[in-house]
Design an enzyme around this catalytic site. Structure first.
Site, mmCIF file in Angstrom:
data_model
loop_
_atom_site.group_PDB
_atom_site.id
_atom_site.type_symbol
_atom_site.label_atom_id
_atom_site.label_comp_id
_atom_site.label_asym_id
_atom_site.label_seq_id
_atom_site.Cartn_x
_atom_site.Cartn_y
_atom_site.Cartn_z
ATOM 1 N N LYS A 105 0.828 -1.204 0.000
ATOM 2 C CA LYS A 105 0.000 0.000 0.000
ATOM 3 C C LYS A 105 0.865 1.257 0.000
ATOM 4 O O LYS A 105 0.630 2.192 -0.759
ATOM 5 C CB LYS A 105 -0.938 -0.016 1.207
ATOM 6 C CG LYS A 105 -1.907 1.162 1.250
ATOM 7 C CD LYS A 105 -2.792 1.122 2.492
ATOM 8 C CE LYS A 105 -3.737 -0.036 2.480
ATOM 9 N NZ LYS A 105 -4.692 -0.004 3.630
ATOM 10 N N GLU B 31 10.496 -5.714 3.410
ATOM 11 C CA GLU B 31 10.742 -6.979 2.715
ATOM 12 C C GLU B 31 10.316 -6.901 1.246
ATOM 13 O O GLU B 31 11.018 -7.372 0.344
ATOM 14 C CB GLU B 31 9.985 -8.120 3.406
ATOM 15 C CG GLU B 31 10.366 -8.353 4.859
ATOM 16 C CD GLU B 31 9.479 -7.585 5.829
ATOM 17 O OE1 GLU B 31 9.372 -8.012 6.986
ATOM 18 O OE2 GLU B 31 8.892 -6.548 5.429
ATOM 19 N N GLY C 125 -5.076 -5.218 5.684
ATOM 20 C CA GLY C 125 -4.295 -6.152 4.882
ATOM 21 C C GLY C 125 -4.819 -7.573 4.909
ATOM 22 O O GLY C 125 -4.919 -8.240 3.875
ATOM 23 N N ARG C 126 -5.192 -8.072 6.090
ATOM 24 C CA ARG C 126 -5.636 -9.465 6.185
ATOM 25 C C ARG C 126 -7.059 -9.664 5.690
ATOM 26 O O ARG C 126 -7.546 -10.789 5.661
ATOM 27 C CB ARG C 126 -5.463 -9.957 7.618
ATOM 28 C CG ARG C 126 -6.136 -9.100 8.673
ATOM 29 C CD ARG C 126 -5.619 -9.449 10.071
ATOM 30 N NE ARG C 126 -6.165 -8.620 11.129
ATOM 31 C CZ ARG C 126 -5.686 -7.449 11.497
ATOM 32 N NH1 ARG C 126 -4.642 -6.935 10.868
ATOM 33 N NH2 ARG C 126 -6.230 -6.768 12.493
ATOM 34 N N GLU D 162 -3.670 -12.026 14.357
ATOM 35 C CA GLU D 162 -3.358 -10.601 14.247
ATOM 36 C C GLU D 162 -4.569 -9.756 14.621
ATOM 37 O O GLU D 162 -4.423 -8.607 15.047
ATOM 38 C CB GLU D 162 -2.884 -10.266 12.828
ATOM 39 C CG GLU D 162 -2.200 -8.912 12.722
ATOM 40 C CD GLU D 162 -1.462 -8.716 11.420
ATOM 41 O OE1 GLU D 162 -0.240 -8.967 11.379
ATOM 42 O OE2 GLU D 162 -2.110 -8.329 10.423
ATOM 43 N N HIS E 157 -0.100 -37.918 10.367
ATOM 44 C CA HIS E 157 1.194 -38.580 10.515
ATOM 45 C C HIS E 157 2.223 -37.666 11.175
ATOM 46 O O HIS E 157 3.423 -37.934 11.090
ATOM 47 C CB HIS E 157 1.679 -39.064 9.150
ATOM 48 C CG HIS E 157 0.792 -40.109 8.554
ATOM 49 N ND1 HIS E 157 0.990 -41.453 8.748
ATOM 50 C CD2 HIS E 157 -0.335 -39.998 7.805
ATOM 51 C CE1 HIS E 157 0.042 -42.137 8.124
ATOM 52 N NE2 HIS E 157 -0.775 -41.265 7.540
ATOM 53 N N LYS F 163 9.363 -4.080 13.823
ATOM 54 C CA LYS F 163 9.726 -3.362 12.596
ATOM 55 C C LYS F 163 10.669 -2.202 12.905
ATOM 56 O O LYS F 163 11.646 -1.962 12.190
ATOM 57 C CB LYS F 163 8.464 -2.829 11.902
ATOM 58 C CG LYS F 163 7.601 -3.885 11.232
ATOM 59 C CD LYS F 163 6.420 -3.209 10.546
ATOM 60 C CE LYS F 163 5.535 -4.197 9.830
ATOM 61 N NZ LYS F 163 4.387 -3.540 9.173
#
Length: 527
Positions: free
Chosen positions: A196, A202, A257-258, A343, A374, A494
């Site tokens: 945004k 990153e 964002g999510r 979050e 498993h 951050k």
């Protein structure tokens, strides 16, 4: 008054004490109609929550708590677009992204641009610097700009466009980008940079390296405009990067964002499956929106999931929650829900800035069946911890190889039954266990679970499924009285990373760090 101190909460606490030692075997034995009583149909979805450790009284008390929390009032505020994200002063309007004809004009305009762009890629009108068609798309983002679209693209593998592969890069670890680029041709690769602000550490590190990779092959900066598009609001930064303004797709600060895969962040989904199927994804979410906003509490699927989650966490003491999709296509759903739920509600400060007074979000984890059987199912069966589970099954397979799907479904049903009812020592003996092994073959059971059945995995049903969990999270935020739409907990790390990066390069990182961090810096710089 804090909801934890309310009569509704106290009544639930007393009820939990009375019910705590009741086993699911007993609850089923006492109620022959339990499955019918505790299951619901909605829009093709079927929800069975009869294996939860509840009674009709539990549901009634939970409904009283929802009323005490003014859940209906909060739903109205959400639907009206009020600034319910009070710490950031923002509205929460992700439902507007999938509102169809009722969507705001700016949403319709961006969707129209996404559709035209997808048609240009799929039809071959958009070509790379050498005149060749695009064969690969790499989405560069992180968090909500990666997890949702990545999950959806994998989930809809059976619906994907031929001759176009969509890849995802999120981690700033060079191994993520390097291994992706190793198999790609710069002449036929398109990058989507999803940020945004166009400043995400990153994402911008990966985007810069990808740009250099392209330019090493193209030889001139004009090629960037043919191989990079952006999902961002920072036109100055995208222009400086070399992305043409008409190839920047915006979204808004009222989209968290999510909760953003329905927006332009969903461009890789639309490219992977075609815009028509992306529109069906939005339609499925809209169907769940309509249900959530209109269905009464007793039939409201998101609210039922939220109330069960609150019951298991705040009253029965569950510290984790397993999401177990019996669908390899949904293998990334647990990862998406980790961000969506943890979050959003992983907080201990309420909306008034006071301690929440109760356990809130459990640790969300999981794996696709049958793989998980498993690895970690042993702990759920015999590890002594309360682990509520969501089983998700498809009535019809999306990849129907002969003989496979019945085995998959048999395992799903077997595991939910075994977790609920377990196996006694006498049953182990009757099954032929030698006496020295009887103790090892006792399964306590009484692990609560919910089973959600989708008719099949389509763009529409995936939209329903994801929106179901989004609204569950909203309800839990109201019930726990936390702001489900901010994420201040990620900011400190951050900030520190911004100071540590220069220090790792031998530059000043500002004021000194703690002794452990200083020692680790010295070790890492000595290599």
């Amino acid at each position: 008054m804090s909801l934890v101190a309310s009569p509704a909460w106290q009544a639930l606490a007393a009820h939990a004490d009375a019910l705590r030692d009741r086993h699911l075997r007993q609850l089923f034995a006492e109620d022959g109609g339990r499955f019918e009583r505790f299951s619901r149909h909605q829009g093709g979805l079927f929800l069975d929550f009869s294996k939860q450790r509840i009674t009709a009284r539990t549901l009634a008390l939970l409904a009283d708590l929802a009323a005490a929390a003014d859940l209906d009032g909060w739903k109205a505020r959400l639907a009206a677009g009020e600034a319910i994200n009070h710490t950031e002063g923002r509205a929460v309007r992700h439902m507007a992204l999938r509102a169809g004809a009722a969507a705001p004009p700016e949403v319709g305009a961006v969707l129209a641009r996404l559709e035209a762009f997808c048609e240009a890629i799929h039809g071959g009108a958009w070509r790379g610097f050498s005149g060749e068609c695009i064969t690969d798309v790499v989405n560069i983002g992180i968090g909500g700009s990666d997890l949702g679209p990545r999950m959806a693209v994998k989930a809809l593998a059976a619906w994907q466009q031929p001759d176009l592969a969509v890849h995802f890069v999120a981690n700033v670890d060079g191994a993520d980008l390097a291994t992706t680029l190793a198999g790609l041709n710069p002449r036929t690769t398109l990058f989507i940079v999803a940020s945004k602000t166009f400043t995400t550490l990153e994402t911008m590190a990966n985007a810069g390296t990808a740009r250099n990779w392209l330019l090493a092959a193209a030889g001139e900066t004009g090629a960037v405009a043919r191989h990079f598009v952006a999902v961002s609001t920072n036109h100055a930064a995208t222009g400086a990067f070399g992305i043409a303004r008409e190839n920047v797709f915006e979204f808004w600060d009222w989209v968290g964002g999510r909760f953003s895969l329905w927006s332009a962040i969903g461009l890789p989904i639309a490219l992977a499956v075609g815009f028509r199927h992306f529109a069906q994804l939005l339609a499925g979410a809209r169907d769940m929106d309509d249900h959530f906003l209109s269905a009464p509490a007793g039939d409201n699927l998101p609210l039922i999931l939220a109330l069960l989650g609150l019951w298991n966490t705040s009253f029965l003491g569950a510290a984790s929650h397993a999401v177990l999709p019996y669908s390899q296509s949904l293998a990334l759903l647990p990862a998406h829900l980790q961000q969506l739920e943890m979050e959003s509600t992983g907080k201990q400060v309420d909306r008034a800035g006071q301690p929440a007074g109760t356990a809130t979000c459990p640790i969300v984890w999981g794996e696709a069946g049958t793989n998980g059987q498993h690895s970690f199912y042993q702990l759920i069966h015999q590890g002594g911890r309360l682990v509520p589970c969501d089983f998700i099954a498809l009535r019809e397979a999306d990849f129907p190889l002969p003989g496979h799907h019945p085995q998959l479904l048999a395992n799903c049903l077997a595991q939910s039954a075994a977790l609920a009812f377990g196996q006694t020592a006498d049953e182990a003996r009757a099954a032929g266990a030698a006496e020295p092994l009887v103790a090892y073959k006792v399964f306590p059971g009484n692990q609560p679970s919910t089973t959600l059945v989708l008719p099949r995995l389509t763009p529409f049903t995936l939209g329903q499924l994801v929106a179901l969990y989004e609204h569950k999270v909203f309800c839990l935020g109201v019930l726990w009285q936390v702001n489900a739409f901010d994420q201040w907990g990620v900011e400190l790390g951050k900030t520190l990373a911004g100071r540590l990066a220069p220090a790792l390069n031998g530059e000043s990182g500002g004021p000194g760090f703690d002794a452990s961090t200083e020692g680790l810096l010295a070790i890492l710089r000595s290599a």
